[in-house]
Design an enzyme around this catalytic site. Structure first.
Site, PDB file in Angstrom:
ATOM      1  N   GLU A   2       0.813  -1.204   0.000  1.00  0.00           N
ATOM      2  CA  GLU A   2       0.000   0.000   0.000  1.00  0.00           C
ATOM      3  C   GLU A   2       0.857   1.269   0.000  1.00  0.00           C
ATOM      4  OE1 GLU A   2      -3.278   0.239   0.068  1.00  0.00           O
ATOM      5  OE2 GLU A   2      -3.597   2.342   0.601  1.00  0.00           O
ATOM      6  N   ASP A   3       1.900   1.287   0.821  1.00  0.00           N
ATOM      7  CA  ASP A   3       2.601   2.550   1.081  1.00  0.00           C
ATOM      8  C   ASP A   3       4.018   2.648   0.516  1.00  0.00           C
ATOM      9  OD1 ASP A   3       0.396   3.314   2.478  1.00  0.00           O
ATOM     10  OD2 ASP A   3       1.182   2.745   4.431  1.00  0.00           O
TER      11      ASP A   3
END
Ligand code: MN
Length: 738
Positions: A90-91
């Site tokens: 996700e990051d």
């Protein structure tokens, strides 16, 4: 780790060592430890440049989440590794392919699930709901996704203090709305309680502080009370030789807050601020017997409230909860809840299913229930027709529901939410059985579809091939399986009817030599003010549209002297009327004998439009808001009323003073009571010319039971009446009661 600063390294390694300690019993081989270390190193590197809002290195968050997974939910190495990796895709630059290549397919699947449902923070309400739906969709794949997500949310809630105030509120309400109930359903009591308390802290800070302070201040008094309450029990329990621990546990701030709000009481008025828990150190084969022995000792000492005995050891709840609960009277006149359970049960109660997986061989039935629950959710999400917000509502309903236990005719036990009806049961067995359900027998007694089931009921469903799902069913079913099945069938029904309408329209076009083209159809849609062909076709099939004007419309685009039928509104009206009929046939009785005040049991008034007087031929008309109106049969409005609202017309007569008549009561029952009132009054006051004293019909969705009190000349007259009543469609039994 090499690129972190020395001070960051210190913080990170301390957190990591904490994780290793907490997961000790799950790391059974050196490979487990190496596997976790690999995930840790990989994640630490990926999150290198990131920091949390609090200023700490970001990797402390995945470590904390992993620790919650193992320490508080009881998950093993795979979950620990995936929790460490949960934010990488996700990051950071890390891709799912990287995860698969370096860790494996299983890890990729779990991280994929976690990535899909993350990022809910900045989205709108309905998107959150969609995210939640996605999360539930992963359930059947791998329940670990949900556990890790809950751990993630718990850590975010614990560290919510460093967020902006508006975000705090938003995240907190989302937690209360979705995550806490989910934790509850998964049996993670400790997680659920903490999520609720933390949410309250940010959504209702004053209320939270007030309760927390009062709990602190009253702690000493409570402790004294508990020890006084416990000490005589201890003496008795010690004599049994059982190994146990006993303690008083305060209830959560959130549950106290809820009680204050729901029951409108003050903090001081709440008697059960705590529960006494007795935890047995028993062998698994003895735990049930031992629990009941403790129960016996407790109730020898304190008087139990017989209504508050809950045996969730014999019948565990579907989230796996096992415990024996009773509420007893203390010497000071306060009720105290006692929870009796084994250490194993206690661990399941606090940590949920994951904690109990190590016991799973011997507890097959809980596993089965858990599977059954997962399957129910699967049914729900696979029903693509359900829109997202509906889905959330239904799902929440299922999450919060208390449960009842009922039996099939074969004696199979089924679990349903509290307030579930006979129809819910039918749908629970099978969708097709629900759709064809016309009634049920509970403990061999005939009941309507809407009958609410109680624990221990034995339920037999009666079906008919002629039955189809009704919109009114949605008013009383409570399970999402029943709701979504009914909604779907209703939609299909509309589509089917619309097909006929479409065929009719095509034939009409043909006859008029008009081409059935999109352009012509959309012109019709516009002129009739329909949004889509489905609605138009449906109304055509219902005969609500004057097709003779079509040629005009298409050719001239001419004006329409046509009022669009408002089907849903009319349906609503009919429903209201039915309710009135039901209510008014309820307890007070109904009389449509006019002009004799001693017999007057129904509120009627004389219509202003025709002002009937005794001797006129009259009828009653049931208005929506104004009770029964009496009209003359030759009233200017009568034709319109009779023809359009036949189902609301009641026969009425002025009291005849001359005939000698005897009052008799006739009880009747049946299924599918639509129009029964009408047929009955027609028969009695019409063809048989009998005066009714009262007519009660208790009717619920098709099943009804009624009592007719009427003036009869003689027994032949009565026989006539009863025979004719039996002939009315829908009436099943007719019996003279006096
Ligand atoms: Mn996270």
């Amino acid at each position: 780790m090499k690129d972190y600063s020395e001070s960051d390294k210190k913080i990170i390694l301390k957190a990591y060592r904490g994780l290793l300690r907490a997961s000790k019993k799950f790391r059974t081989t050196p490979e487990d430890t190496a596997y976790i270390r690999k995930a840790f190193n990989y994640s630490a590197e990926a999150h290198m440049s990131m920091r949390r809002k609090s200023g700490e290195p970001y990797i402390t968050h995945p470590i904390a989440v992993a620790r919650i997974c193992t320490e508080e939910i009881g998950l093993g190495a795979t979950s620990i590794a995936c929790a460490l990796l949960h934010d990488t895709v996700e990051d950071t630059d890390v891709t799912l392919e990287d995860i698969e290549r370096i860790f494996g397919r299983r890890e990729k699947r779990i991280i994929d699930g976690l990535t899909k449902i993350s990022g809910a923070f900045d989205l709108s309400t309905s998107d959150q709901a969609e995210n939640f739906r996605k999360m539930i969709l992963t359930l059947p794949d791998d329940v670990r996704v949900i556990f890790i997500k809950l751990a993630d949310r718990l850590h975010n809630m614990r560290t919510l203090g460093s967020m902006r105030a508006d975000k705090q509120r938003k995240i907190a309400s989302e937690t209360l709305f979705l995550y806490a109930p989910l934790a509850h359903r998964l049996g993670l009591n400790a997680v659920k309680t903490e999520l609720e308390d933390l949410s309250l802290k940010y959504t209702e800070p004053e209320a939270f502080e007030e309760i927390a302070t009062k709990l602190r201040k009253s702690q000493e008094i409570r402790a004294r009370f508990i020890s006084q309450f416990i000490s005589p029990l201890k003496k008795e329990l010690d004599k049994t030789g059982l190994k146990y621990s006993i303690k008083g546990r305060p209830k959560s701030i959130y549950s106290i807050y809820n009680k204050i709000k729901k029951k409108k009481v003050t903090f001081e008025e709440i008697y059960d601020l705590f529960a006494v828990r007795i935890i047995l150190d028993s062998k698994q084969e003895n735990e049930k017997t031992d629990s009941w022995r403790v129960y016996s000792v407790v109730t020898d000492f304190y008087r139990p409230n017989p209504d508050r005995l809950r045996d969730w050891i014999t019948n565990p709840r579907s989230n796996g909860y096992e415990s024996l609960h009773t509420t007893v009277m203390s010497p000071t006149g306060k009720w105290v809840e006692i929870q009796i359970r084994s250490e194993r049960m206690d661990e399941i109660a606090e940590k949920g299913m994951a904690a109990h997986w190590k016991y799973k061989d011997s507890k097959k039935k809980i596993e089965n229930k858990f599977d059954a629950w997962i399957n129910k959710i699967r049914d729900l999400v696979e029903n693509k027709e359900t829109d997202t917000l509906d889905f959330i509502d239904d799902f929440k309903l299922n999450l919060y529901a208390e449960e009842i236990y009922v039996f099939t005719p074969n004696g199979d036990l089924r679990t349903l939410p509290k307030d579930a009806t006979a129809l819910d049961f039918a749908f629970d067995i099978h969708g097709d059985i629900g759709k064809k359900c016309i009634g049920a027998k509970i403990n061999h007694k005939l009941v309507p579809l809407s009958h609410q089931l109680g624990s221990g009921d034995q339920v037999e469903i009666i079906t008919s091939n002629k039955q189809t799902p009704k919109e009114a069913w949605l008013d009383f079913v409570v399970t999402s399986k029943a709701r979504s099945n009914i909604k779907q069938s209703l939609k299909e029904e509309v589509k089917k009817i619309a097909e006929d309408g479409k065929a009719t329209l095509k034939r009409k076009f043909n006859a008029l030599k008009i081409n059935y083209t999109d352009k012509n159809v959309s012109h019709l849609l516009k002129m009739y003010d329909f949004k889509n062909p489905l609605d138009l076709n449906y109304q055509i099939a219902q005969g609500k549209i004057d097709l003779s004007k079509i040629k005009d419309i298409i050719e001239k685009g001419g004006n329409l002297n046509f009022e669009k039928p408002r089907a849903p509104e009319k349906e609503k009206k009919i429903k209201e009327v039915r309710e009135i009929i039901t209510n008014f046939g309820g307890k007070t009785g109904e009389s449509i004998i006019l002009g004799d005040e001693s017999l007057k049991q129904v509120d009627y008034s004389l219509a202003k439009c025709c002002s009937p007087i005794p001797g006129d031929n009259v009828f009653g008309f049931l208005t929506i808001n104004d009770g029964i109106k009496i009209h003359r049969t030759n009233c200017p409005n009568s034709v319109q009323l009779m023809s359009n609202y036949g189902y609301r017309v009641l026969k009425a007569k002025w009291k005849s003073q001359t005939d000698r008549e005897f009052l008799v009561g006739v009880e009747f029952t049946g299924i599918d009571g639509m129009g029964i009132l009408n047929s009955l009054t027609n028969l009695v006051t019409g063809s048989l010319n009998i005066n009714i004293k009262s007519l009660n019909i208790g009717s619920e969705d098709g099943f009804f039971k009624g009592e007719l009190k009427a003036y009869i000349h003689d027994t032949k007259h009565l026989d006539d009446l009863m025979k004719k009543m039996e002939g009315i469609e829908g009436i099943k039994t007719v019996e003279r009661v006096y």
